[in-house]
Design a protein around this motif. Structure first.
Motif, PDB file in Angstrom:
ATOM      1  N   SER A 216       0.836  -1.201   0.000  1.00 38.74           N
ATOM      2  CA  SER A 216       0.000   0.000   0.000  1.00 38.74           C
ATOM      3  C   SER A 216       0.870   1.250   0.000  1.00 38.74           C
ATOM      4  O   SER A 216       1.981   1.251   0.545  1.00 38.74           O
ATOM      5  N   ASN A 217       0.358   2.289  -0.624  1.00 46.54           N
ATOM      6  CA  ASN A 217       0.979   3.619  -0.617  1.00 46.54           C
ATOM      7  C   ASN A 217       2.383   3.671  -1.206  1.00 46.54           C
ATOM      8  O   ASN A 217       3.145   4.591  -0.900  1.00 46.54           O
ATOM      9  N   LEU A 218       2.722   2.709  -2.049  1.00 49.33           N
ATOM     10  CA  LEU A 218       3.981   2.816  -2.780  1.00 49.33           C
ATOM     11  C   LEU A 218       3.783   3.741  -3.979  1.00 49.33           C
ATOM     12  O   LEU A 218       2.667   3.911  -4.480  1.00 49.33           O
ATOM     13  N   ARG A 219       4.883   4.312  -4.445  1.00 48.40           N
ATOM     14  CA  ARG A 219       4.833   5.214  -5.593  1.00 48.40           C
ATOM     15  C   ARG A 219       5.917   4.829  -6.597  1.00 48.40           C
ATOM     16  O   ARG A 219       6.984   4.341  -6.223  1.00 48.40           O
ATOM     17  N   ALA A 220       5.619   5.058  -7.865  1.00 43.68           N
ATOM     18  CA  ALA A 220       6.647   4.920  -8.887  1.00 43.68           C
ATOM     19  C   ALA A 220       7.575   6.125  -8.803  1.00 43.68           C
ATOM     20  O   ALA A 220       7.249   7.138  -8.182  1.00 43.68           O
ATOM     21  N   SER A 221       8.742   6.020  -9.424  1.00 45.49           N
ATOM     22  CA  SER A 221       9.713   7.109  -9.362  1.00 45.49           C
ATOM     23  C   SER A 221       9.174   8.394  -9.979  1.00 45.49           C
ATOM     24  O   SER A 221       9.606   9.493  -9.624  1.00 45.49           O
ATOM     25  N   ASP A 222       8.203   8.283 -10.904  1.00 44.26           N
ATOM     26  CA  ASP A 222       7.612   9.478 -11.494  1.00 44.26           C
ATOM     27  C   ASP A 222       6.419   9.996 -10.695  1.00 44.26           C
ATOM     28  O   ASP A 222       5.751  10.949 -11.105  1.00 44.26           O
ATOM     29  N   GLY A 223       6.166   9.383  -9.539  1.00 45.65           N
ATOM     30  CA  GLY A 223       5.077   9.819  -8.676  1.00 45.65           C
ATOM     31  C   GLY A 223       3.770   9.102  -8.892  1.00 45.65           C
ATOM     32  O   GLY A 223       2.799   9.320  -8.148  1.00 45.65           O
ATOM     33  N   SER A 224       3.687   8.232  -9.901  1.00 45.16           N
ATOM     34  CA  SER A 224       2.449   7.511 -10.167  1.00 45.16           C
ATOM     35  C   SER A 224       2.062   6.651  -8.973  1.00 45.16           C
ATOM     36  O   SER A 224       2.917   6.030  -8.336  1.00 45.16           O
ATOM     37  N   SER A 225       0.777   6.608  -8.674  1.00 49.96           N
ATOM     38  CA  SER A 225       0.301   5.872  -7.503  1.00 49.96           C
ATOM     39  C   SER A 225       0.044   4.406  -7.824  1.00 49.96           C
ATOM     40  O   SER A 225       0.080   3.979  -8.980  1.00 49.96           O
ATOM     41  N   LEU A 226      -0.263   3.654  -6.777  1.00 56.67           N
ATOM     42  CA  LEU A 226      -0.450   2.207  -6.883  1.00 56.67           C
ATOM     43  C   LEU A 226      -1.865   1.857  -7.337  1.00 56.67           C
ATOM     44  O   LEU A 226      -2.850   2.437  -6.882  1.00 56.67           O
ATOM     45  N   ASP A 227      -1.951   0.883  -8.223  1.00 55.10           N
ATOM     46  CA  ASP A 227      -3.231   0.336  -8.668  1.00 55.10           C
ATOM     47  C   ASP A 227      -3.717  -0.644  -7.602  1.00 55.10           C
ATOM     48  O   ASP A 227      -3.105  -1.693  -7.388  1.00 55.10           O
ATOM     49  N   ARG A 228      -4.804  -0.338  -6.935  1.00 50.89           N
ATOM     50  CA  ARG A 228      -5.296  -1.196  -5.857  1.00 50.89           C
ATOM     51  C   ARG A 228      -5.705  -2.574  -6.350  1.00 50.89           C
ATOM     52  O   ARG A 228      -5.690  -3.540  -5.586  1.00 50.89           O
ATOM     53  N   GLU A 229      -6.082  -2.660  -7.618  1.00 47.32           N
ATOM     54  CA  GLU A 229      -6.479  -3.946  -8.179  1.00 47.32           C
ATOM     55  C   GLU A 229      -5.272  -4.843  -8.454  1.00 47.32           C
ATOM     56  O   GLU A 229      -5.432  -6.033  -8.712  1.00 47.32           O
ATOM     57  N   HIS A 230      -4.089  -4.280  -8.413  1.00 52.32           N
ATOM     58  CA  HIS A 230      -2.855  -5.037  -8.645  1.00 52.32           C
ATOM     59  C   HIS A 230      -1.859  -4.747  -7.527  1.00 52.32           C
ATOM     60  O   HIS A 230      -0.718  -4.332  -7.762  1.00 52.32           O
ATOM     61  N   SER A 231      -2.304  -4.954  -6.298  1.00 50.85           N
ATOM     62  CA  SER A 231      -1.461  -4.672  -5.135  1.00 50.85           C
ATOM     63  C   SER A 231      -1.284  -5.888  -4.229  1.00 50.85           C
ATOM     64  O   SER A 231      -0.649  -5.788  -3.179  1.00 50.85           O
ATOM     65  N   VAL A 232      -1.841  -7.039  -4.626  1.00 45.22           N
ATOM     66  CA  VAL A 232      -1.748  -8.257  -3.825  1.00 45.22           C
ATOM     67  C   VAL A 232      -1.341  -9.416  -4.732  1.00 45.22           C
ATOM     68  O   VAL A 232      -1.918  -9.585  -5.818  1.00 45.22           O
ATOM     69  N   VAL A 233      -0.364 -10.210  -4.285  1.00 38.31           N
ATOM     70  CA  VAL A 233       0.026 -11.412  -5.028  1.00 38.31           C
ATOM     71  C   VAL A 233       0.283 -12.547  -4.037  1.00 38.31           C
ATOM     72  O   VAL A 233       0.549 -12.312  -2.856  1.00 38.31           O
ATOM     73  N   ASN A 234       0.223 -13.771  -4.531  1.00 45.07           N
ATOM     74  CA  ASN A 234       0.509 -14.953  -3.725  1.00 45.07           C
ATOM     75  C   ASN A 234       1.911 -15.471  -4.029  1.00 45.07           C
ATOM     76  O   ASN A 234       2.455 -15.253  -5.120  1.00 45.07           O
ATOM     77  N   PHE A 235       2.473 -16.192  -3.076  1.00 42.13           N
ATOM     78  CA  PHE A 235       3.776 -16.824  -3.284  1.00 42.13           C
ATOM     79  C   PHE A 235       3.931 -17.963  -2.284  1.00 42.13           C
ATOM     80  O   PHE A 235       3.192 -18.055  -1.301  1.00 42.13           O
ATOM     81  N   ARG A 236       4.901 -18.834  -2.541  1.00 38.61           N
ATOM     82  CA  ARG A 236       5.229 -19.923  -1.629  1.00 38.61           C
ATOM     83  C   ARG A 236       6.699 -19.823  -1.260  1.00 38.61           C
ATOM     84  O   ARG A 236       7.522 -19.321  -2.034  1.00 38.61           O
ATOM     85  N   LEU A 237       7.028 -20.310  -0.062  1.00 40.38           N
ATOM     86  CA  LEU A 237       8.422 -20.368   0.351  1.00 40.38           C
ATOM     87  C   LEU A 237       9.041 -21.634  -0.242  1.00 40.38           C
ATOM     88  O   LEU A 237       8.525 -22.733  -0.065  1.00 40.38           O
ATOM     89  N   VAL A 238      10.148 -21.440  -0.946  1.00 35.49           N
ATOM     90  CA  VAL A 238      10.855 -22.553  -1.550  1.00 35.49           C
ATOM     91  C   VAL A 238      12.338 -22.390  -1.274  1.00 35.49           C
ATOM     92  O   VAL A 238      12.813 -21.311  -0.976  1.00 35.49           O
ATOM     93  N   GLU A 239      13.066 -23.481  -1.409  1.00 33.94           N
ATOM     94  CA  GLU A 239      14.506 -23.424  -1.220  1.00 33.94           C
ATOM     95  C   GLU A 239      15.128 -22.566  -2.326  1.00 33.94           C
ATOM     96  O   GLU A 239      14.906 -22.800  -3.510  1.00 33.94           O
TER      97      GLU A 239
END
Length: 243
Positions: A216-239
């Motif tokens: 949340s509340n991250l910004r691109a270097s040009d100041g563009s704000s975060l897309d809330r629809e693309h702010s969550v991802v899944n992952f697994r812990l692997v070696e």
């Protein structure tokens, strides 16, 4: 200096603007055009965001600031006709630039000449800086993926984004929420790839389960704000190798 140009730089603690003799002698430029160009030089220092890594206002922002603020303040009460003449003269100067040198390779450092003209005219009409000159775009920043880099008690996580990140927003660890609950200890922009963030995380002991991370509340270097629809991802812990 044999070519018409203006240079703005810091030296010995001073802000310096240098105008080449060839620029002063350009037949298309009169007082109004030269004032607008000098305003661009001043705007490099005080024009604000968007700016480059050294803190200089981006090229289009300096143009916009000159036309939208400096000329108005300098020629208060008579700025409208003054600005109109200045833009006309600068556009005539730009017409002499060869096609191969008309820019467009970088929105901040080298916007196209057409974009610079648009920046001037948008400022004249009271509009905001155009996107082509580095203006931020609401919701343009997207989180693409997350990849675990180790499975130690203190592990690593690499986040990939679609745009270069603004470092000052990345380092705040409160902007990351991992489920199941895990502690983000540090965060930084990858020094080798500004579109990636590197996190150190303390995960729970069960490494087989799937996790999700929300930013949340991250910004691109040009100041563009975060897309809330693309702010969550899944992952697994692997070696994997550690950071």
């Amino acid at each position: 200096m044999t070519e018409p140009n203006l240079f703005a730089f810091r030296a010995y603690g001073l802000n310096v603007v240098v105008v080449s003799g060839a620029l002063v002698r350009a037949k298309c430029l009169e007082q109004e055009g030269l004032a607008l160009i000098l305003g661009h030089g001043i705007g490099r220092f005080i024009g604000g965001s968007p700016s480059d890594e050294a803190g200089y206002a981006c090229t289009g922002q300096a143009d916009h600031f000159s036309a939208g603020y400096i000329i108005n303040q300098t020629f208060y009460g008579n700025s409208t006709p003054y600005l109109k003449s200045g833009i006309k003269q600068v556009c005539e100067l730009f017409e002499s630039i060869q096609k191969d040198n008309r820019g467009g390779s970088d929105r901040c450092e080298e916007p196209s000449i057409a974009c610079r003209i648009q920046s001037l005219k948008d400022a004249q009409s009271g509009k905001n800086l155009p996107y082509c000159a580095g203006a931020p775009v609401p919701g343009a920043l997207q989180l693409l993926s997350a990849q675990a880099l180790s499975v130690a008690d203190t592990a690593g996580l690499e986040l990939a984004f679609n745009l270069p990140l603004k470092a000052s927003t990345v380092t705040d660890v409160t902007r990351y929420t991992i489920t199941p609950v895990s502690s983000v200890l540090t965060a930084m922009v990858d020094p080798l790839d500004p579109t990636r963030a590197l996190l150190t995380v303390r995960f729970p002991q069960d490494v087989e389960q799937e996790f999700s991370i929300a930013v949340s509340n991250l910004r691109a270097s040009d100041g563009s704000s975060l897309d809330r629809e693309h702010s969550v991802v899944n992952f697994r812990l692997v070696e994997a190798s550690s950071i």
